[in-house]
Write a protein that holds these residues in place. Structure first.
Motif, mmCIF file in Angstrom:
data_model
loop_
_atom_site.group_PDB
_atom_site.id
_atom_site.type_symbol
_atom_site.label_atom_id
_atom_site.label_comp_id
_atom_site.label_asym_id
_atom_site.label_seq_id
_atom_site.Cartn_x
_atom_site.Cartn_y
_atom_site.Cartn_z
ATOM 1 N N TRP A 1 1.216 1.486 9.565
ATOM 2 C CA TRP A 1 0.099 1.241 8.656
ATOM 3 C C TRP A 1 -1.124 0.811 9.476
ATOM 4 C CZ3 TRP A 1 -2.508 -3.464 8.189
ATOM 5 C CH2 TRP A 1 -3.421 -3.575 7.121
ATOM 6 N N VAL A 2 -2.273 1.360 9.117
ATOM 7 C CA VAL A 2 -3.537 0.950 9.731
ATOM 8 C C VAL A 2 -4.493 0.584 8.602
ATOM 9 C CG1 VAL A 2 -5.522 1.738 11.109
ATOM 10 C CG2 VAL A 2 -3.195 2.343 11.815
ATOM 11 N N THR B 1 -2.034 6.012 16.995
ATOM 12 C CA THR B 1 -1.646 6.730 18.226
ATOM 13 C C THR B 1 -1.335 5.742 19.342
ATOM 14 O OG1 THR B 1 -3.082 8.577 17.610
ATOM 15 C CG2 THR B 1 -2.459 8.418 19.942
ATOM 16 N N THR C 1 4.784 9.452 4.334
ATOM 17 C CA THR C 1 3.827 9.733 3.257
ATOM 18 C C THR C 1 2.994 10.945 3.676
ATOM 19 O OG1 THR C 1 2.217 8.328 4.365
ATOM 20 C CG2 THR C 1 3.594 7.264 2.707
ATOM 21 N N ASN D 1 -7.693 6.087 16.488
ATOM 22 C CA ASN D 1 -6.563 6.160 17.413
ATOM 23 C C ASN D 1 -5.691 4.916 17.449
ATOM 24 O OD1 ASN D 1 -6.627 8.723 18.302
ATOM 25 N ND2 ASN D 1 -7.844 8.310 20.118
ATOM 26 N N GLU E 1 0.813 -1.203 0.000
ATOM 27 C CA GLU E 1 0.000 0.000 0.000
ATOM 28 C C GLU E 1 0.856 1.266 0.000
ATOM 29 O OE1 GLU E 1 -3.320 -0.295 2.686
ATOM 30 O OE2 GLU E 1 -3.533 1.880 2.611
ATOM 31 N N LEU E 2 2.013 1.181 0.642
ATOM 32 C CA LEU E 2 2.898 2.342 0.692
ATOM 33 C C LEU E 2 3.700 2.498 -0.590
ATOM 34 C CD1 LEU E 2 4.204 1.933 4.331
ATOM 35 C CD2 LEU E 2 2.820 3.804 3.470
ATOM 36 N N ILE F 1 10.771 4.915 13.218
ATOM 37 C CA ILE F 1 9.563 4.222 12.764
ATOM 38 C C ILE F 1 9.698 4.070 11.256
ATOM 39 C CG2 ILE F 1 7.028 4.280 12.674
ATOM 40 C CD1 ILE F 1 8.200 4.279 15.530
ATOM 41 N N LYS G 1 0.376 15.749 14.021
ATOM 42 C CA LYS G 1 -0.634 15.772 15.080
ATOM 43 C C LYS G 1 -0.102 15.061 16.328
ATOM 44 C CE LYS G 1 -4.518 16.448 17.069
ATOM 45 N NZ LYS G 1 -5.483 15.379 17.241
ATOM 46 N N ARG H 1 -8.561 6.405 11.821
ATOM 47 C CA ARG H 1 -9.128 7.467 12.653
ATOM 48 C C ARG H 1 -9.854 6.902 13.874
ATOM 49 N NH1 ARG H 1 -8.442 12.081 9.331
ATOM 50 N NH2 ARG H 1 -8.678 13.322 11.216
ATOM 51 N N SER I 1 10.614 7.637 9.303
ATOM 52 C CA SER I 1 11.415 7.686 8.086
ATOM 53 C C SER I 1 10.514 7.885 6.880
ATOM 54 C CB SER I 1 12.261 6.427 7.946
ATOM 55 O OG SER I 1 11.434 5.303 7.798
HETATM 56 N N1 ACO Z 1 -5.492 13.247 7.557
HETATM 57 C C1 ACO Z 1 -5.494 14.214 8.507
HETATM 58 N N2 ACO Z 1 -5.190 13.977 9.825
HETATM 59 C C2 ACO Z 1 -4.880 12.730 10.157
HETATM 60 C C3 ACO Z 1 -4.854 11.666 9.213
HETATM 61 C C4 ACO Z 1 -5.178 11.971 7.856
HETATM 62 N N3 ACO Z 1 -5.181 11.042 6.887
HETATM 63 N N4 ACO Z 1 -4.528 10.531 9.845
HETATM 64 C C5 ACO Z 1 -4.344 10.858 11.148
HETATM 65 N N5 ACO Z 1 -4.540 12.182 11.347
HETATM 66 C C6 ACO Z 1 -4.403 12.942 12.606
HETATM 67 C C7 ACO Z 1 -5.759 13.299 13.123
HETATM 68 O O1 ACO Z 1 -5.658 14.530 13.810
HETATM 69 C C8 ACO Z 1 -6.058 12.176 14.089
HETATM 70 O O2 ACO Z 1 -6.933 12.535 15.126
HETATM 71 P P1 ACO Z 1 -8.543 12.613 14.856
HETATM 72 O O3 ACO Z 1 -8.950 11.345 14.160
HETATM 73 O O4 ACO Z 1 -9.107 12.736 16.238
HETATM 74 O O5 ACO Z 1 -8.747 13.827 14.018
HETATM 75 C C9 ACO Z 1 -4.694 11.886 14.679
HETATM 76 O O6 ACO Z 1 -3.778 12.119 13.607
HETATM 77 C C10 ACO Z 1 -4.565 10.466 15.213
HETATM 78 O O7 ACO Z 1 -4.859 9.539 14.163
HETATM 79 P P2 ACO Z 1 -5.022 7.970 14.416
HETATM 80 O O8 ACO Z 1 -6.470 7.590 14.428
HETATM 81 O O9 ACO Z 1 -4.211 7.541 15.576
HETATM 82 O O10 ACO Z 1 -4.332 7.430 13.057
HETATM 83 P P3 ACO Z 1 -4.770 6.148 12.204
HETATM 84 O O11 ACO Z 1 -4.951 4.988 13.115
HETATM 85 O O12 ACO Z 1 -5.893 6.505 11.318
HETATM 86 O O13 ACO Z 1 -3.445 5.875 11.308
HETATM 87 C C11 ACO Z 1 -1.958 6.270 9.457
HETATM 88 C C12 ACO Z 1 -2.765 6.907 10.616
HETATM 89 C C13 ACO Z 1 -1.045 5.188 10.002
HETATM 90 C C14 ACO Z 1 -1.096 7.338 8.780
HETATM 91 C C15 ACO Z 1 -2.977 5.666 8.443
HETATM 92 O O14 ACO Z 1 -3.670 6.701 7.830
HETATM 93 C C16 ACO Z 1 -2.363 4.798 7.354
HETATM 94 O O15 ACO Z 1 -2.070 3.622 7.572
HETATM 95 N N6 ACO Z 1 -2.168 5.346 6.129
HETATM 96 C C17 ACO Z 1 -1.648 4.611 4.976
HETATM 97 C C18 ACO Z 1 -0.232 4.180 5.192
HETATM 98 C C19 ACO Z 1 0.675 5.367 5.468
HETATM 99 O O16 ACO Z 1 0.702 6.332 4.738
HETATM 100 N N7 ACO Z 1 1.441 5.262 6.567
HETATM 101 C C20 ACO Z 1 2.412 6.258 6.983
HETATM 102 C C21 ACO Z 1 3.672 5.976 6.272
HETATM 103 S S1 ACO Z 1 5.025 6.907 6.890
HETATM 104 C C22 ACO Z 1 6.005 5.724 7.660
HETATM 105 O O17 ACO Z 1 5.684 4.574 7.614
HETATM 106 C C23 ACO Z 1 7.222 6.165 8.402
#
Ligand code: ACO
Ligand code: ZN
Length: 226
Positions: free
Chosen positions: A174-175, A186, A213, A183, A94-95, A170, A222, A181, A210
């Motif tokens: 991935w979720v 988090t 995205t 947590n 997915e990434l 990190i 956040k 959303r 690291s």
């Molecule tokens: N857009 C805006 N704000 C966001 C987003 C988003 N897509 N995702 C999280 N946040 C912020 C929000 O403020 C959120 O709080 P709220 O829901 O109360 O508004 C806060 O961060 C906490 O979010 P969580 O619910 O803990 O995050 P979640 O469990 O949804 O996972 C993640 C976030 C991991 C980035 C997820 O969207 C994902 O898996 N995305 C696809 C894979 C990806 O891009 N991973 C990051 C790669 S970077 C790396 O691996 C180093």
């Protein structure tokens, strides 16, 4: 002229009227044969990768009303390592990572969030690091660049050249798309901070992401400010 354009747009919308599969989360068009085929291909493999049957020995590092977090270490039994790899592959896919590129695979710790339906809905890979470069605000200049230029200069532009002390990198977070959303990311990071180093709790500054995205950046910004 305008009517013709309109017709084309309507036809497009009809053909690509997309639905999201509510078990694998894939967005696809059920009345497009190719899309349907791709979904079928993807669906079962994905479901198999994230389903969790339970292990004889589970290293539970956190428990919640809606699930638990397991830690998988490099020396764990084969079944645990294999599941961690399966989920990591799903996340990498997915990434857009081509293959697994952990900088030190033998040191990596994988955290898995398992929900009440016995599905792995979150995966985080943490590694020991010594230093990191802070991500800076991106300048506006990128507008008139080609994609290649952008990729080439991207890293230089958005990271500081001054290394800062960090202890935990990190490399993946991935979720599952249908569990975002809530947590989960988090809670996985909070758990990393309290369990990554024996006997001490890491601050948010001692953690580095690291190559984040766009989603990752929004989340990290956040998380680090709250
Ligand atoms: N857009 C805006 N704000 C966001 C987003 C988003 N897509 N995702 C999280 N946040 C912020 C929000 O403020 C959120 O709080 P709220 O829901 O109360 O508004 C806060 O961060 C906490 O979010 P969580 O619910 O803990 O995050 P979640 O469990 O949804 O996972 C993640 C976030 C991991 C980035 C997820 O969207 C994902 O898996 N995305 C696809 C894979 C990806 O891009 N991973 C990051 C790669 S970077 C790396 O691996 C180093
Ligand atoms: Zn599906």
């Amino acid at each position: 002229k305008q009517d013709d354009d309109q017709l084309i747009i309507d036809a497009g919308q009809k053909q690509f009227g997309a639905t999201t599969c509510n078990s694998c989360g894939m967005l696809y068009s059920a009345d497009n044969p190719e899309d349907n085929f791709q979904h079928t291909q993807f669906h079962q493999r994905f479901i198999d990768s994230i389903k969790f049957v339970g292990w004889k020995k589970e290293r539970v590092v956190a428990e919640f009303w809606d699930g638990k977090i397991l830690l998988v270490m490099p020396d764990d039994p084969k079944y645990a390592i294999r599941k961690a790899e399966d989920v990591r592959r799903v996340a990498d896919n997915e990434l857009g990572f081509q293959q697994m590129t952990l900088s030190r695979p033998t040191q990596a710790k994988t955290y898995l969030f398992i929900n009440m339906e016995r599905v792995v809905v979150g995966c985080l890979v943490a590694e020991h690091i010594r230093q990191a470069y802070r991500v800076l605000e991106q300048p506006d200049r990128q507008k008139d660049m080609t994609k290649e230029d952008f990729m080439e200069h991207h890293r230089a532009w958005c990271c500081s050249t001054v290394p800062e002390q960090a202890l935990c990198g990190i490399s993946r977070i991935w979720v599952f798309s249908l569990a975002r959303r809530q947590n989960i990311a988090t809670r996985m990071l909070d758990t990393v901070r309290s369990t990554f180093m024996y006997g001490s709790c890491l601050t948010k500054e001692e953690i580095a992401f690291s190559d984040p995205t766009p989603d990752g950046k929004l989340f990290a910004t956040k998380y680090c400010n709250t």
